[in-house]
Design an enzyme around this catalytic site. Structure first.
Site, PDB file in Angstrom:
ATOM      1  N   GLY A   1       0.820  -1.196   0.000  1.00  0.00           N
ATOM      2  CA  GLY A   1       0.000   0.000   0.000  1.00  0.00           C
ATOM      3  C   GLY A   1       0.860   1.255   0.000  1.00  0.00           C
ATOM      4  N   GLY A   2       0.244   2.387  -0.363  1.00  0.00           N
ATOM      5  CA  GLY A   2       0.953   3.654  -0.321  1.00  0.00           C
ATOM      6  C   GLY A   2       1.351   4.162  -1.698  1.00  0.00           C
ATOM      7  N   GLU A   3       2.192   5.185  -1.709  1.00  0.00           N
ATOM      8  CA  GLU A   3       2.559   5.867  -2.943  1.00  0.00           C
ATOM      9  C   GLU A   3       4.051   5.681  -3.214  1.00  0.00           C
ATOM     10  OE1 GLU A   3       0.298   9.544  -3.568  1.00  0.00           O
ATOM     11  OE2 GLU A   3      -0.694   9.172  -1.651  1.00  0.00           O
TER      12      GLU A   3
ATOM     13  N   ALA B   1       8.666   5.923   6.958  1.00  0.00           N
ATOM     14  CA  ALA B   1       7.550   5.588   6.075  1.00  0.00           C
ATOM     15  C   ALA B   1       7.020   4.199   6.409  1.00  0.00           C
ATOM     16  CB  ALA B   1       7.993   5.641   4.614  1.00  0.00           C
ATOM     17  N   ILE B   2       5.763   3.974   6.049  1.00  0.00           N
ATOM     18  CA  ILE B   2       5.094   2.690   6.277  1.00  0.00           C
ATOM     19  C   ILE B   2       4.403   2.269   4.995  1.00  0.00           C
ATOM     20  CG2 ILE B   2       3.254   1.497   7.556  1.00  0.00           C
ATOM     21  CD1 ILE B   2       3.762   3.457   9.857  1.00  0.00           C
ATOM     22  N   GLY B   3       4.594   1.021   4.611  1.00  0.00           N
ATOM     23  CA  GLY B   3       3.894   0.461   3.457  1.00  0.00           C
ATOM     24  C   GLY B   3       3.730  -1.032   3.670  1.00  0.00           C
TER      25      GLY B   3
ATOM     26  N   GLY C   1       6.695  -3.371   5.148  1.00  0.00           N
ATOM     27  CA  GLY C   1       6.859  -2.921   6.529  1.00  0.00           C
ATOM     28  C   GLY C   1       7.154  -1.446   6.655  1.00  0.00           C
TER      29      GLY C   1
ATOM     30  N   CYS D   1       5.465   9.800  -0.746  1.00  0.00           N
ATOM     31  CA  CYS D   1       4.139   9.445  -0.247  1.00  0.00           C
ATOM     32  C   CYS D   1       3.060  10.418  -0.696  1.00  0.00           C
ATOM     33  CB  CYS D   1       4.148   9.321   1.276  1.00  0.00           C
ATOM     34  SG  CYS D   1       5.308   8.075   1.860  1.00  0.00           S
TER      35      CYS D   1
END
Length: 235
Positions: free
Chosen positions: A85-87, A160-162, A173, A191
């Protein structure tokens, strides 16, 4: 800050995740392939959970919500389309990436609670390293106020988190900036957020090494994901 070898802390108790520190710079395709294989094995019950600490060569990754216009310099570094997930985000030397392969069925089958726990893990890690990290509504990741520059309104991203979850097993992670080359973030809108900057522990004036960060990550993980923590195993 004195450096302690993670190996002296990493022998897992029965039922706790394996911890592994990957030497050198890890190829991103290899990392994804190994995470996917390990997640399958965890689901099948043939391998324990794993927290894998790695460092990548300079590269950009695009999450499932990435917008093409946020890739500002497409030829600067390799770009990988990721299932997390995420950008867009950057990985590179001096940044610690922690890939967490955990069985949420054993813990709490709630993806939002898991993301909250990852944020809490990072916040407690930074606290151990002398930095106050904070959540922000509508912005995934961990942020710091730049009071060191007398700019109380300025906030920079430091972690950051993904994540991806398949059959309740997590992979991908978090990444936290220890001493990466911050100019490498200029090739993307990190992000998808252009109104704020990016920082690191060393940029904030904390002479921290990757080994220091590893020890703090392990200690904070045990608080959040250990048996007595909010995301600890339930069986």
């Amino acid at each position: 800050m004195p450096t302690t070898a993670l190996s002296s802390l990493s022998a897992p108790a029965v039922g706790t995740p394996e911890w592994r520190v990957e030497p050198g710079l890890l190829d991103y395709d290899r990392a994804v392939a190994e995470m996917e294989a390990r997640a399958e094995a965890i689901h099948a019950g043939t391998a324990p959970e794993l927290v894998w600490l790695v460092e990548h060569p300079p590269l950009y990754t695009a999450g499932t919500s990435a917008q093409d216009q946020d890739l500002l310099q497409p030829d600067r570094f390799p770009v990988y389309r990721s299932g997390r997930g995420g950008e867009f985000t950057y990985h590179g030397p001096g940044q610690r990436v922690a890939y967490a392969m955990l069985d949420l069925k054993r813990r709490k089958p709630d993806v939002r609670a898991y993301v909250w726990a990852l944020e809490e893990w990072l916040i407690r890690t930074f606290e151990r390293l002398g930095v106050t990290g904070e959540r922000r509504d509508g912005r995934v990741g961990i942020w710091v106020r730049r009071t060191d520059r007398n700019e109380p309104a300025r906030e920079d991203k430091i972690a950051a988190i993904g994540v991806r979850v398949r059959r309740w097993v997590t992979f991908h992670g978090v990444s936290l900036n220890v001493e990466p080359e911050l100019s490498h973030f200029d090739g993307i809108v990190p992000c998808g957020i252009s109104q704020h900057g990016v920082t690191s522990l060393v940029d904030l004036g904390h002479p921290v090494t990757l080994a220091d960060a590893d020890v703090a990550l392990r200690s904070a993980f045990d608080e959040v994901f250990g048996t007595d923590g909010p995301m600890g195993p339930s069986v």
